[in-house]
Design a protein around this motif. Sequence first.
Motif, PDB file in Angstrom:
ATOM      1  N   SER A  84       0.829  -1.213   0.000  1.00 42.90           N
ATOM      2  CA  SER A  84       0.000   0.000   0.000  1.00 42.90           C
ATOM      3  C   SER A  84       0.859   1.257   0.000  1.00 42.90           C
ATOM      4  O   SER A  84       0.562   2.214  -0.724  1.00 42.90           O
ATOM      5  CB  SER A  84      -0.932   0.029   1.222  1.00 42.90           C
ATOM      6  N   SER A 105       0.925   3.985  -2.922  1.00 43.53           N
ATOM      7  CA  SER A 105       0.563   5.336  -2.521  1.00 43.53           C
ATOM      8  C   SER A 105       1.641   6.341  -2.922  1.00 43.53           C
ATOM      9  O   SER A 105       1.339   7.413  -3.462  1.00 43.53           O
ATOM     10  CB  SER A 105       0.327   5.398  -1.005  1.00 43.53           C
ATOM     11  N   ASN A 138      -5.164   6.371   1.585  1.00 47.13           N
ATOM     12  CA  ASN A 138      -5.193   5.076   0.905  1.00 47.13           C
ATOM     13  C   ASN A 138      -6.597   4.515   0.690  1.00 47.13           C
ATOM     14  O   ASN A 138      -6.757   3.506   0.016  1.00 47.13           O
ATOM     15  CB  ASN A 138      -4.332   4.059   1.659  1.00 47.13           C
ATOM     16  N   ASP A 139      -7.609   5.163   1.264  1.00 48.16           N
ATOM     17  CA  ASP A 139      -8.984   4.699   1.089  1.00 48.16           C
ATOM     18  C   ASP A 139      -9.834   5.650   0.253  1.00 48.16           C
ATOM     19  O   ASP A 139     -11.014   5.393   0.050  1.00 48.16           O
ATOM     20  CB  ASP A 139      -9.648   4.488   2.452  1.00 48.16           C
ATOM     21  N   ASN A 190      -5.690   1.010  -1.282  1.00 50.30           N
ATOM     22  CA  ASN A 190      -5.811  -0.234  -0.520  1.00 50.30           C
ATOM     23  C   ASN A 190      -6.470  -1.354  -1.324  1.00 50.30           C
ATOM     24  O   ASN A 190      -6.096  -2.523  -1.183  1.00 50.30           O
ATOM     25  CB  ASN A 190      -6.557   0.009   0.792  1.00 50.30           C
ATOM     26  N   GLU A 191      -7.440  -1.007  -2.170  1.00 52.88           N
ATOM     27  CA  GLU A 191      -8.061  -2.039  -3.019  1.00 52.88           C
ATOM     28  C   GLU A 191      -7.066  -2.570  -4.047  1.00 52.88           C
ATOM     29  O   GLU A 191      -7.011  -3.783  -4.298  1.00 52.88           O
ATOM     30  CB  GLU A 191      -9.288  -1.474  -3.731  1.00 52.88           C
TER      31      GLU A 191
END
Length: 80
Positions: free
Chosen positions: A4, A8, A25-26, A69-70
Amino acid sequence: MNISETISEFVKNQFEIGDDPDFNNDVHLFNEGFVDSFGAVEIIHFVETTYNIQITQKDITLYPMNTVNEIAAVVEQKLG
């Protein structure tokens, strides 16, 4: 650096996001305007070359890849 964090950092540098307080990250990269469809191709290419995996059209259809994150979750799944 975990997956992640790596993704990122790539996204922040590649798309000149910097320290935007709305980025995390979301966050939905596309709905929030951080990345467009051409950027999606760049991210896919980055994770494929960085982790030596292949993201197929089926993966794109089956798994949401709208947040850092996905995307990282799909990479982790591909790595086993």
